[in-house]
Design an enzyme around this catalytic site. Structure first.
Site, mmCIF file in Angstrom:
data_model
loop_
_atom_site.group_PDB
_atom_site.id
_atom_site.type_symbol
_atom_site.label_atom_id
_atom_site.label_comp_id
_atom_site.label_asym_id
_atom_site.label_seq_id
_atom_site.Cartn_x
_atom_site.Cartn_y
_atom_site.Cartn_z
ATOM 1 N N GLU A 99 0.841 -1.200 0.000
ATOM 2 C CA GLU A 99 0.000 0.000 0.000
ATOM 3 C C GLU A 99 0.872 1.246 0.000
ATOM 4 O O GLU A 99 1.487 1.604 1.014
ATOM 5 C CB GLU A 99 -0.932 0.036 1.215
ATOM 6 C CG GLU A 99 -1.826 1.275 1.194
ATOM 7 C CD GLU A 99 -2.755 1.372 2.384
ATOM 8 O OE1 GLU A 99 -3.315 2.464 2.593
ATOM 9 O OE2 GLU A 99 -2.902 0.380 3.102
ATOM 10 N N LYS A 228 -8.849 -15.819 14.499
ATOM 11 C CA LYS A 228 -8.924 -15.433 13.087
ATOM 12 C C LYS A 228 -10.343 -15.136 12.613
ATOM 13 O O LYS A 228 -10.670 -15.345 11.441
ATOM 14 C CB LYS A 228 -8.267 -16.509 12.211
ATOM 15 C CG LYS A 228 -6.806 -16.748 12.578
ATOM 16 C CD LYS A 228 -6.189 -17.900 11.838
ATOM 17 C CE LYS A 228 -4.753 -18.124 12.338
ATOM 18 N NZ LYS A 228 -4.116 -19.287 11.731
ATOM 19 N N ASP A 303 1.540 -14.410 12.197
ATOM 20 C CA ASP A 303 0.481 -15.012 11.388
ATOM 21 C C ASP A 303 -0.405 -13.892 10.837
ATOM 22 O O ASP A 303 -1.138 -13.266 11.603
ATOM 23 C CB ASP A 303 -0.346 -15.963 12.247
ATOM 24 C CG ASP A 303 -1.332 -16.787 11.425
ATOM 25 O OD1 ASP A 303 -1.708 -16.335 10.323
ATOM 26 O OD2 ASP A 303 -1.735 -17.870 11.881
ATOM 27 N N HIS A 398 -1.667 11.409 -1.116
ATOM 28 C CA HIS A 398 -1.561 10.259 -2.034
ATOM 29 C C HIS A 398 -1.172 10.713 -3.432
ATOM 30 O O HIS A 398 -0.377 10.056 -4.108
ATOM 31 C CB HIS A 398 -2.905 9.506 -2.072
ATOM 32 C CG HIS A 398 -3.095 8.590 -0.904
ATOM 33 N ND1 HIS A 398 -2.762 7.253 -0.945
ATOM 34 C CD2 HIS A 398 -3.563 8.833 0.359
ATOM 35 C CE1 HIS A 398 -3.030 6.697 0.228
ATOM 36 N NE2 HIS A 398 -3.533 7.629 1.034
#
Length: 403
Positions: A99, A228, A303, A398
């Site tokens: 990103e 998760k 993870d 950006h």
């Protein structure tokens, strides 16, 4: 030694399966053979995937059917001073992401935090959970199981801890739904993230429950852990490490460095992160804490799927007499500095960059410190984005970076 082409031919002829190759060659040769099979069957060019800088055997406990490695760009933010319960000093934060503008934004936030004297951070709760579900004959038996568990937690601890040299059972919390009994085991796993440790230990404890009560184990995980998946129990009770970082930034620094005011940032936070999130029914009341959690997790071998729990964060902002008070509290940050993906070479190097590789002294100190540093990074990300929104500079930032 068997060459990759020969192994690939045997796979395509049906003599071997892809997962059997390490039994016939070293790990790198097996990976090369898989690439040849895949290239022949899919017309893909896997030459870049096959160009990696570590011995494939190192990844044996982290991956199956390895055919190469995916490389991501990793950037660095900082340094920033973190005054934590375990972290103490200046830290760089490695961030692996695709990103654009993320590292620049976090770096800007850390620079402002550093100019205000650095961030303070504390791990307020720690414990990895595993919650098996048992079947009973009904509520009477369910209540009997709960009573037995509460009276015999020491026996469960002895069984669980017999499976590990490091893990410690902290508590067991029962939950009942009719003829289902869920037992949420919580462990101190020291510097390991500890999911495997908790699972193995809980399995041993479950054998005791089955032997001593009417309960029958249905599944080692009953989803009250919760791993998760978005879950209110993790947002409230925590999982892994619950950690908060905060900073007080003088008004002149806010105005000179961020081109806005404490009042504007506080209002943006309230209307966006608190009210907006509540209206959306979100479990995370923050701007983008998961961005820093994900990028730091990928860089340091955590993870990535547990970023779901890592997004359980609340950001607060308050205009005070002497400046802007900003905090971020991450309820369930699941990480470690030993085991799992932390053993991989580039991930190990990233932990060395932070200065927190391997086991801590005392045990658990490195895991706590890493949580505090990541929390400081998340704080910086929240600050930078809120300031960009409050000053209407988000789109132009950006655009300037070409993203």
């Amino acid at each position: 030694m068997t060459d990759p082409a020969t192994l690939a031919d045997r796979v395509r002829a049906g003599e071997l399966r892809l997962h059997e190759l390490e039994a016939h060659a070293d790990h790198d040769t097996a990976a090369a053979a898989r690439r040849l099979v895949l290239e022949a069957e899919t017309d893909a060019d896997l030459s870049t995937t096959g160009s990696y800088a570590f011995d494939a055997e190192v990844a044996d406990s982290a991956i199956e059917n390895m055919f190469g490695a995916t490389q991501m760009p990793v950037g660095v933010a900082g340094p920033v001073t973190v005054d934590g319960g375990a972290a103490d000093g200046e830290y760089y934060l490695p961030l692996a992401t695709t990103e654009g503008a993320l590292v620049a934004s976090v770096n800007r936030g850390l620079s402002v935090i550093e100019s205000a004297g650095g961030a303070e951070a504390r791990v307020t709760k720690s414990g990895m959970t595993r919650a098996p579900v048992f079947r009973t004959g009904g509520i009477v038996e369910s209540a009997e199981v709960v009573e037995w568990v509460r009276e015999h937690e020491a026996e469960l601890a002895a069984a669980a801890e017999s499976t590990t040299n490091h893990g410690e059972l902290l508590d067991v919390t029962p939950y009942v739904v009719g003829d289902s009994v869920y037992l949420r085991f919580r462990y101190d796993t020291k510097d390991a993230m500890g999911m495997n440790m908790a699972a193995i230990a809980t399995e041993a404890a479950c054998e005791v429950v089955e032997a001593e009560t009417p309960a029958e184990l249905v599944a080692l995980s009953g989803n009250l852990c919760t791993d998760k998946k978005p879950a209110a129990i993790n947002a409230v009770e925590g999982r892994g490490r619950s950690v908060t970082a905060d900073v007080l930034i003088p008004d002149d620094v806010v105005e000179e460095r961020l081109h806005t005011t404490a009042a504007a940032i506080a209002e943006a936070n309230t209307r966006k992160n608190l009210v907006g999130s509540a209206k959306a029914g979100s479990l995370g009341f923050n701007a983008h804490a998961a961005n820093v959690v994900a990028a730091s997790f990928i860089a340091t071998g955590q993870d990535p799927a547990q970023v779901v729990e890592g997004s359980n964060a609340i950001t607060t902002a308050e205009e005070r007499e002497d400046g802007l008070y900003l905090s971020v509290s991450l309820a369930s940050l699941e990480l470690g500095t030993v085991g799992g993906g932390t053993k991989l070479p580039t991930q190990s190097e990233a932990l060395e960059l932070v200065g927190l590789t391997g086991g801590g002294d005392p045990p658990g100190a490195n895991g706590d410190a890493l949580a505090e540093v990541i929390a400081a990074g998340a704080l910086a990300g929240e600050l930078s984005l809120l300031a960009a929104l409050a000053s209407n500079h988000l789109a132009s930032a950006h655009e300037e970076l070409g993203r």
